[in-house]
Design a protein around this motif. Structure first.
Motif, PDB file in Angstrom:
ATOM      1  N   LEU A 100       0.831  -1.207   0.000  1.00 38.08           N
ATOM      2  CA  LEU A 100       0.000   0.000   0.000  1.00 38.08           C
ATOM      3  C   LEU A 100       0.864   1.256   0.000  1.00 38.08           C
ATOM      4  N   ASP A 101       0.386   2.278  -0.674  1.00 35.96           N
ATOM      5  CA  ASP A 101       1.054   3.585  -0.658  1.00 35.96           C
ATOM      6  C   ASP A 101       0.553   4.445   0.496  1.00 35.96           C
ATOM      7  N   ASN A 102      -0.710   4.238   0.880  1.00 36.32           N
ATOM      8  CA  ASN A 102      -1.291   5.003   1.985  1.00 36.32           C
ATOM      9  C   ASN A 102      -2.465   4.216   2.553  1.00 36.32           C
ATOM     10  N   ALA A 103      -3.009   4.700   3.644  1.00 35.25           N
ATOM     11  CA  ALA A 103      -4.154   4.054   4.284  1.00 35.25           C
ATOM     12  C   ALA A 103      -5.323   5.034   4.373  1.00 35.25           C
ATOM     13  N   ASP A 104      -5.453   5.879   3.365  1.00 33.52           N
ATOM     14  CA  ASP A 104      -6.467   6.931   3.378  1.00 33.52           C
ATOM     15  C   ASP A 104      -7.884   6.437   3.110  1.00 33.52           C
ATOM     16  N   ALA A 105      -8.048   5.196   2.683  1.00 35.90           N
ATOM     17  CA  ALA A 105      -9.360   4.705   2.277  1.00 35.90           C
ATOM     18  C   ALA A 105     -10.332   4.505   3.435  1.00 35.90           C
ATOM     19  N   TRP A 106      -9.819   4.495   4.684  1.00 44.84           N
ATOM     20  CA  TRP A 106     -10.702   4.305   5.838  1.00 44.84           C
ATOM     21  C   TRP A 106     -10.227   5.222   6.944  1.00 44.84           C
ATOM     22  N   GLN A 107     -11.154   5.999   7.496  1.00 47.80           N
ATOM     23  CA  GLN A 107     -10.815   6.971   8.534  1.00 47.80           C
ATOM     24  C   GLN A 107     -10.035   6.333   9.672  1.00 47.80           C
ATOM     25  N   ASN A 108      -9.157   7.107  10.247  1.00 46.34           N
ATOM     26  CA  ASN A 108      -8.347   6.710  11.404  1.00 46.34           C
ATOM     27  C   ASN A 108      -7.400   5.548  11.124  1.00 46.34           C
ATOM     28  N   SER A 109      -7.024   5.355   9.860  1.00 48.82           N
ATOM     29  CA  SER A 109      -6.096   4.284   9.507  1.00 48.82           C
ATOM     30  C   SER A 109      -4.692   4.838   9.322  1.00 48.82           C
ATOM     31  N   ILE A 110      -3.712   4.075   9.798  1.00 49.40           N
ATOM     32  CA  ILE A 110      -2.308   4.469   9.726  1.00 49.40           C
ATOM     33  C   ILE A 110      -1.535   3.315   9.096  1.00 49.40           C
ATOM     34  N   LEU A 111      -0.777   3.619   8.072  1.00 50.60           N
ATOM     35  CA  LEU A 111      -0.006   2.603   7.363  1.00 50.60           C
ATOM     36  C   LEU A 111       1.288   2.289   8.111  1.00 50.60           C
ATOM     37  N   LEU A 112       1.550   0.997   8.308  1.00 53.81           N
ATOM     38  CA  LEU A 112       2.821   0.521   8.845  1.00 53.81           C
ATOM     39  C   LEU A 112       3.523  -0.199   7.696  1.00 53.81           C
ATOM     40  N   SER A 113       4.463   0.473   7.065  1.00 56.59           N
ATOM     41  CA  SER A 113       5.157  -0.092   5.901  1.00 56.59           C
ATOM     42  C   SER A 113       6.310  -0.977   6.344  1.00 56.59           C
ATOM     43  N   GLY A 114       6.683  -1.900   5.468  1.00 52.82           N
ATOM     44  CA  GLY A 114       7.856  -2.725   5.732  1.00 52.82           C
ATOM     45  C   GLY A 114       7.504  -4.021   6.428  1.00 52.82           C
ATOM     46  N   ASP A 115       8.490  -4.589   7.112  1.00 49.72           N
ATOM     47  CA  ASP A 115       8.330  -5.860   7.794  1.00 49.72           C
ATOM     48  C   ASP A 115       7.354  -5.712   8.965  1.00 49.72           C
ATOM     49  N   ALA A 116       6.296  -6.531   8.963  1.00 48.65           N
ATOM     50  CA  ALA A 116       5.239  -6.400   9.973  1.00 48.65           C
ATOM     51  C   ALA A 116       5.767  -6.606  11.383  1.00 48.65           C
ATOM     52  N   ALA A 117       6.584  -7.631  11.593  1.00 45.82           N
ATOM     53  CA  ALA A 117       7.082  -7.907  12.943  1.00 45.82           C
ATOM     54  C   ALA A 117       7.910  -6.741  13.471  1.00 45.82           C
ATOM     55  N   GLU A 118       8.734  -6.151  12.607  1.00 47.36           N
ATOM     56  CA  GLU A 118       9.558  -5.019  13.044  1.00 47.36           C
ATOM     57  C   GLU A 118       8.714  -3.802  13.371  1.00 47.36           C
ATOM     58  N   THR A 119       7.760  -3.468  12.501  1.00 50.48           N
ATOM     59  CA  THR A 119       6.957  -2.262  12.733  1.00 50.48           C
ATOM     60  C   THR A 119       6.027  -2.431  13.930  1.00 50.48           C
ATOM     61  N   VAL A 120       5.484  -3.634  14.124  1.00 52.32           N
ATOM     62  CA  VAL A 120       4.612  -3.859  15.273  1.00 52.32           C
ATOM     63  C   VAL A 120       5.433  -3.888  16.563  1.00 52.32           C
ATOM     64  N   ALA A 121       6.636  -4.425  16.511  1.00 52.00           N
ATOM     65  CA  ALA A 121       7.505  -4.413  17.696  1.00 52.00           C
ATOM     66  C   ALA A 121       7.793  -2.976  18.121  1.00 52.00           C
ATOM     67  N   GLU A 122       8.025  -2.089  17.158  1.00 53.14           N
ATOM     68  CA  GLU A 122       8.236  -0.672  17.480  1.00 53.14           C
ATOM     69  C   GLU A 122       6.976  -0.063  18.070  1.00 53.14           C
ATOM     70  N   LEU A 123       5.835  -0.342  17.452  1.00 57.92           N
ATOM     71  CA  LEU A 123       4.556   0.172  17.927  1.00 57.92           C
ATOM     72  C   LEU A 123       4.255  -0.343  19.327  1.00 57.92           C
ATOM     73  N   ASP A 124       4.638  -1.577  19.578  1.00 55.36           N
ATOM     74  CA  ASP A 124       4.397  -2.232  20.858  1.00 55.36           C
ATOM     75  C   ASP A 124       5.105  -1.521  22.013  1.00 55.36           C
ATOM     76  N   THR A 125       6.198  -0.843  21.740  1.00 55.28           N
ATOM     77  CA  THR A 125       6.945  -0.164  22.795  1.00 55.28           C
ATOM     78  C   THR A 125       6.379   1.216  23.121  1.00 55.28           C
ATOM     79  N   GLU A 126       5.515   1.732  22.256  1.00 56.76           N
ATOM     80  CA  GLU A 126       4.946   3.064  22.473  1.00 56.76           C
ATOM     81  C   GLU A 126       3.827   3.014  23.507  1.00 56.76           C
ATOM     82  N   VAL A 127       3.584   4.146  24.119  1.00 57.07           N
ATOM     83  CA  VAL A 127       2.454   4.264  25.030  1.00 57.07           C
ATOM     84  C   VAL A 127       1.196   4.372  24.182  1.00 57.07           C
TER      85      VAL A 127
END
Length: 194
Positions: free
Chosen positions: A97-124
């Motif tokens: 995907l180039d963007n996640a604009d097709a549905w409100q409140n959607s945020i694109l996590l590009s790249g390797d899913a495990a890496e991007t979710v691991a980063e997201l997992d550390t955020e508050v």
């Protein structure tokens, strides 16, 4: 740290493909789409509704996110699931995907899913709920990122179709933390990683 919960409908033989409707997911020549509809009841609706009492952010694979857009993004009704799905922050894991604009409140996590979710997992932030997205769940499970499962175990076998853990999964132990059986024989089991 955020927690990741995966919610999947599954058959006794482990199939997670095409629960909702005949044309939902026909990959691999799958012809059993829509197998879950006849098992819906008030007990299942109430149990799934409990999850909305503690709002979470959503986490999707590209394919499931695109399918959910069709089902939820344009609905305007008083169904509490519609309100929940449209209001939630939706993270979409995709390499295409180039963007996640097709549905409100959607945020694109590009790249390797495990890496991007691991980063997201550390955020508050709110915990993350995955509905469906079996390929994403497999990747995150292999990386040790799935904290809990809610499995809706349907009393049927299909013989063919995508399984939750195609080719196996790493050794991971879970504790059964609760279960409910619906009037139609679906066991809704909640498991938390030890």
């Amino acid at each position: 740290m955020r927690k990741v919960n995966a919610t999947l409908s599954i058959t006794l033989d482990g199939v997670v493909q095409g629960l909702g409707r005949p044309d939902e997911d026909t990959r691999g020549g799958f012809t059993h789409g829509g197998w879950g509809g006849e098992y819906n009841d008030d007990v299942m609706a109430a149990e799934m509704g409990k999850s909305m009492s503690n709002p979470t952010d959503m986490l999707f694979g590209r394919r499931t996110w695109a399918d959910f857009i069709t089902a939820w993004a344009t609905r305007i009704d008083d169904n509490p699931f519609t309100t929940h799905m449209n209001a939630a922050t939706k993270y979409v894991c995709s390499r295409t995907l180039d963007n996640a604009d097709a549905w409100q409140n959607s945020i694109l996590l590009s790249g390797d899913a495990a890496e991007t979710v691991a980063e997201l997992d550390t955020e508050v932030g709110r915990d993350l709920t995955i509905i469906g997205s079996a390929s994403l769940v497999r990747d995150l499970h292999a990386a040790g990122l799935v904290d809990s499962y809610t499995l809706l175990i349907h009393p049927l076998t299909l013989g063919t179709g995508m399984r939750l853990f195609e080719g196996g999964a790493p050794l991971t132990e879970f504790e059964l933390t609760g279960s409910v059986t619906t009037t139609k024989g679906v066991i809704i089991a909640h498991y938390t990683r030890l």
